[in-house]
Write an enzyme that holds these catalytic residues in place. Structure first.
Site, PDB file in Angstrom:
ATOM      1  N   ASP A  73     -53.668 -46.676  49.928  1.00  0.00           N
ATOM      2  CA  ASP A  73     -53.105 -46.066  48.617  1.00  0.00           C
ATOM      3  C   ASP A  73     -51.514 -45.813  49.205  1.00  0.00           C
ATOM      4  O   ASP A  73     -50.794 -46.871  49.409  1.00  0.00           O
ATOM      5  CB  ASP A  73     -53.403 -45.151  49.407  1.00  0.00           C
ATOM      6  CG  ASP A  73     -52.990 -44.306  51.071  1.00  0.00           C
ATOM      7  OD1 ASP A  73     -52.059 -44.413  51.407  1.00  0.00           O
ATOM      8  OD2 ASP A  73     -54.181 -43.954  51.590  1.00  0.00           O
ATOM      9  N   ASP A  75     -47.540 -43.813  48.516  1.00  0.00           N
ATOM     10  CA  ASP A  75     -47.535 -42.620  48.501  1.00  0.00           C
ATOM     11  C   ASP A  75     -45.854 -42.588  47.687  1.00  0.00           C
ATOM     12  O   ASP A  75     -45.288 -43.535  47.745  1.00  0.00           O
ATOM     13  CB  ASP A  75     -46.514 -41.692  49.968  1.00  0.00           C
ATOM     14  CG  ASP A  75     -48.000 -42.005  50.986  1.00  0.00           C
ATOM     15  OD1 ASP A  75     -49.107 -41.364  50.259  1.00  0.00           O
ATOM     16  OD2 ASP A  75     -48.028 -42.331  51.996  1.00  0.00           O
ATOM     17  N   ASP A 149     -41.520 -42.473  61.125  1.00  0.00           N
ATOM     18  CA  ASP A 149     -41.934 -43.098  62.219  1.00  0.00           C
ATOM     19  C   ASP A 149     -41.164 -44.048  62.904  1.00  0.00           C
ATOM     20  O   ASP A 149     -40.366 -44.055  63.633  1.00  0.00           O
ATOM     21  CB  ASP A 149     -43.568 -42.631  62.485  1.00  0.00           C
ATOM     22  CG  ASP A 149     -44.041 -42.710  61.607  1.00  0.00           C
ATOM     23  OD1 ASP A 149     -43.563 -43.519  60.609  1.00  0.00           O
ATOM     24  OD2 ASP A 149     -44.706 -42.827  61.748  1.00  0.00           O
TER      25      ASP A 149
HETATM   26  P1  ATP Z   1     -51.402 -46.469  56.580  1.00  0.00           P
HETATM   27  O1  ATP Z   1     -51.569 -47.949  56.147  1.00  0.00           O
HETATM   28  O2  ATP Z   1     -52.242 -45.881  57.812  1.00  0.00           O
HETATM   29  O3  ATP Z   1     -52.230 -44.989  55.470  1.00  0.00           O
HETATM   30  P2  ATP Z   1     -48.990 -44.919  56.663  1.00  0.00           P
HETATM   31  O4  ATP Z   1     -47.807 -45.238  57.060  1.00  0.00           O
HETATM   32  O5  ATP Z   1     -48.339 -45.315  55.086  1.00  0.00           O
HETATM   33  O6  ATP Z   1     -50.072 -46.013  57.383  1.00  0.00           O
HETATM   34  P3  ATP Z   1     -49.669 -42.151  56.313  1.00  0.00           P
HETATM   35  O7  ATP Z   1     -49.787 -41.088  57.474  1.00  0.00           O
HETATM   36  O8  ATP Z   1     -50.077 -42.687  55.396  1.00  0.00           O
HETATM   37  O9  ATP Z   1     -49.358 -44.142  57.485  1.00  0.00           O
HETATM   38  O10 ATP Z   1     -47.641 -41.734  56.512  1.00  0.00           O
HETATM   39  C1  ATP Z   1     -47.104 -42.087  55.237  1.00  0.00           C
HETATM   40  C2  ATP Z   1     -45.396 -42.246  55.772  1.00  0.00           C
HETATM   41  O11 ATP Z   1     -45.120 -40.812  56.475  1.00  0.00           O
HETATM   42  C3  ATP Z   1     -45.275 -43.193  56.927  1.00  0.00           C
HETATM   43  O12 ATP Z   1     -45.629 -44.648  56.191  1.00  0.00           O
HETATM   44  C4  ATP Z   1     -44.253 -42.482  57.878  1.00  0.00           C
HETATM   45  O13 ATP Z   1     -42.842 -43.038  57.089  1.00  0.00           O
HETATM   46  C5  ATP Z   1     -44.456 -41.797  57.584  1.00  0.00           C
HETATM   47  N1  ATP Z   1     -44.932 -40.390  58.815  1.00  0.00           N
HETATM   48  C6  ATP Z   1     -46.577 -40.343  58.358  1.00  0.00           C
HETATM   49  N2  ATP Z   1     -46.648 -39.775  59.634  1.00  0.00           N
HETATM   50  C7  ATP Z   1     -46.004 -39.459  60.341  1.00  0.00           C
HETATM   51  C8  ATP Z   1     -45.369 -39.067  61.491  1.00  0.00           C
HETATM   52  N3  ATP Z   1     -46.551 -38.759  62.308  1.00  0.00           N
HETATM   53  N4  ATP Z   1     -43.978 -39.197  61.935  1.00  0.00           N
HETATM   54  C9  ATP Z   1     -43.296 -39.625  61.235  1.00  0.00           C
HETATM   55  N5  ATP Z   1     -43.053 -40.141  59.939  1.00  0.00           N
HETATM   56  C10 ATP Z   1     -44.632 -40.257  59.474  1.00  0.00           C
HETATM   57 MG    MG Z   2     -50.997 -44.015  53.931  1.00  0.00          MG
END
Ligand code: ATP
Ligand code: MG
Length: 499
Positions: A73, A75, A149
């Site tokens: 996905d 963002d 994060d």
């Molecule tokens: P995935 O491939 O699992 O979706 P992702 O990194 O995109 O991994 P998401 O949960 O979709 O994870 O979160 C999107 C973004 O938001 C992360 O890449 C990070 O930059 C930020 N983020 C998400 N959760 C946190 C958190 N608990 N603390 C700080 N930043 C966060």
């Molecule tokens: Mg994501």
């Protein structure tokens, strides 16, 4: 237009402090394949930029693109407010109360648009353990980056210029396969203990190493997870388990010494050899399904993870004199109640789990109309898959699973033949099904036979066909569970086996 884009990338009037000016990498340096970028995400950034805002693909999508993986996905982060974003798109919905984000829809495709977050975590409202409770101010892009994060999750990609903005050395960490938390690790885990689960998930999924400074505080800080709302832990657990790398995640948890306390449901399971085998098989199965693009049901997953706890309690209730079927329901209640405190299992998932468990003794009634009735069960497939896992893990005789495979696939004459057939070592056709009134005394007698089962072991199961009592574990395996045995509501008869 070009000038505007360059200005938007470089930003205006920023203070040149650490982490405020990004490294900017062009396509030759980062090597992102534009083919992997979602056209809808590009439409969103383009529309926002044409309206004069900054807009970038951000977070996990950039990380995956840099690893040449197609992101699941996308963002987008922007300096436009949610209201401003909403006005620019036909199908856009503002979501959330605490920190509003916008869902921009293109058919089924969803692009999540977030306004840059600002304000330092120091000023945010926290609980007594330092967990941030409210933190919802908008800010500058560099402030947004520092609040993410991990370094590899804090990069921004502009599809228009094909440049990557890297605020915290994410590119170097991608190349070095390192997961590094931004800022002071202890403080960041304290602010949000879920980051400990995230680091494990990413390390397992990406096959990255966790930077020692980022992993060192985890064992000490793991108990902070207990203060996180159960629903949030559940969401993160589900992500972990449905990442397609659940088995690797689990191994990573153990490597970090994290399965104690951090994930309560795994505490017991992983200590029992057969429990571990069962969970390993279930997770390998789930990972394979996800990789093949097949759906995975959270109910099935959690039913698998908790099965050996149910089994242990089921055994204990029966040893204390309860009938098999009520004993199974009591065991399911206990396990579900205990889990819901720690991990908010949604009602639908809990009910799916209960269905799968409750179906299990029914697979052992291979007489009369019972198997035909079971064929009509809405969740037959899940129950059957679960049965196969039990057989494969050595808990039950493989013969039982094979019988059901043949019964489900067979025509009416094959089914009649299967019903007439006497399975290996059991009294087929006894009619004493799980709910068929076979009391504990009768049950004990049968157990003697079951203990000869080749599957034997601690679980003492077999491929018999005598209803629930077949899956009832052998008395010899009961003692450890008896210590923790809950008092049956109405013990009919104290079994001497239970001593
Ligand atoms: P995935 O491939 O699992 O979706 P992702 O990194 O995109 O991994 P998401 O949960 O979709 O994870 O979160 C999107 C973004 O938001 C992360 O890449 C990070 O930059 C930020 N983020 C998400 N959760 C946190 C958190 N608990 N603390 C700080 N930043 C966060
Ligand atoms: Mg994501």
């Amino acid at each position: 237009m070009i000038k505007k884009l360059i200005r938007s990338i470089l930003g205006k009037g920023k203070k040149a402090a650490a982490g405020t000016e990004p490294d900017i990498l062009g396509p030759k340096q980062h090597g992102i394949d534009p083919q992997l970028v979602s056209p809808n995400a590009v439409r969103v950034t383009q529309t926002l930029q044409e309206a004069g805002f900054k807009a970038f693909i951000v977070g996990g999508a950039v990380r995956d693109l840099l690893l040449s993986v197609k992101p699941k996905d996308f963002d987008v982060a922007t300096n436009a407010t949610p209201e401003q974003v909403k006005h620019l798109f036909r199908r856009a919905f503002i979501i959330g109360r605490r920190f509003q984000i916008v869902h921009v829809m293109f058919g089924q495709d969803l692009i999540e648009v977030t306004t840059f977050r600002g304000a330092s975590a120091e000023s945010a409202l926290k609980d007594e353990h330092g967990r941030v409770l409210r933190d919802n101010t908008f800010g500058e892009q560099h402030e947004d980056a520092v609040r993410r994060d991990f370094t590899i999750n804090a990069m921004y990609y502009d599809p228009a210029t094909q440049s990557v903005l890297d605020y915290h050395g994410g590119i170097a960490d991608i190349r070095g396969k390192t997961l590094r938390i931004i800022g002071e690790p202890e403080a960041r885990y304290r602010e949000d203990p879920v980051r400990m689960l995230r680091v494990v998930r990413f390390a397992a999924k990406l096959k990255f190493n966790i930077d020692p400074a980022s992993s060192a505080p985890i064992p000490i800080m793991a108990p902070l997870i207990d203060n996180v709302p159960a629903a949030r832990v559940f969401d993160e657990m589900l992500k972990l388990l449905m990442s397609g790398h659940a088995l690797a995640c689990l191994q990573q948890l153990r490597k970090e010494g994290l399965h104690h306390g951090l994930l309560p449901l795994l505490d017991v399971v992983l200590e029992q050899p057969l429990g571990e085998k069962f969970v390993t098989l279930a997770l390998a199965n789930t990972d394979a399904r996800i990789k093949q693009g097949k759906p995975v049901s959270p109910g099935f997953l959690f039913a698998s993870l908790l099965w050996h706890q149910v089994l242990e309690k089921w055994r204990a209730y029966q040893a204390a004199g309860e009938y098999p079927i009520p004993a199974l329901h009591l065991a399911a209640d206990d396990v579900l109640n205990a889990q819901t405190e720690k991990l908010a299992l949604q009602r639908k998932i809990a009910s799916d789990m209960r269905d799968i468990w409750a179906m299990q003794p029914r697979f052992e009634r291979r007489v009369g109309k019972a198997p035909y009735k079971l064929l009509e069960h809405l969740r037959l497939r899940a129950g059957y898959d679960f049965l196969l896992l039990r057989c494969e893990s050595g808990e039950l005789d493989l013969e039982l699973g094979d019988w059901w495979t043949a019964f489900m696939e067979g025509g009416s004459s094959e089914r009649e033949e299967l019903l007439a057939r006497k399975p290996n070592d059991s009294g087929s056709g006894s009619g004493a099904g799980p709910g068929g009134g076979a009391g504990p005394a009768k049950k004990r007698k049968r157990r003697g036979g079951r203990n000869r089962s080749k599957s034997g072991g601690a679980e003492g199961g077999s491929g018999g066909d005598e209803g629930g009592s077949q899956t009832a574990p052998s008395a010899s395996s009961a003692p450890s569970s008896i210590a923790a045995a809950p008092a049956p509501r109405t013990p009919r008869k104290k079994s001497p086996d239970a001593a």
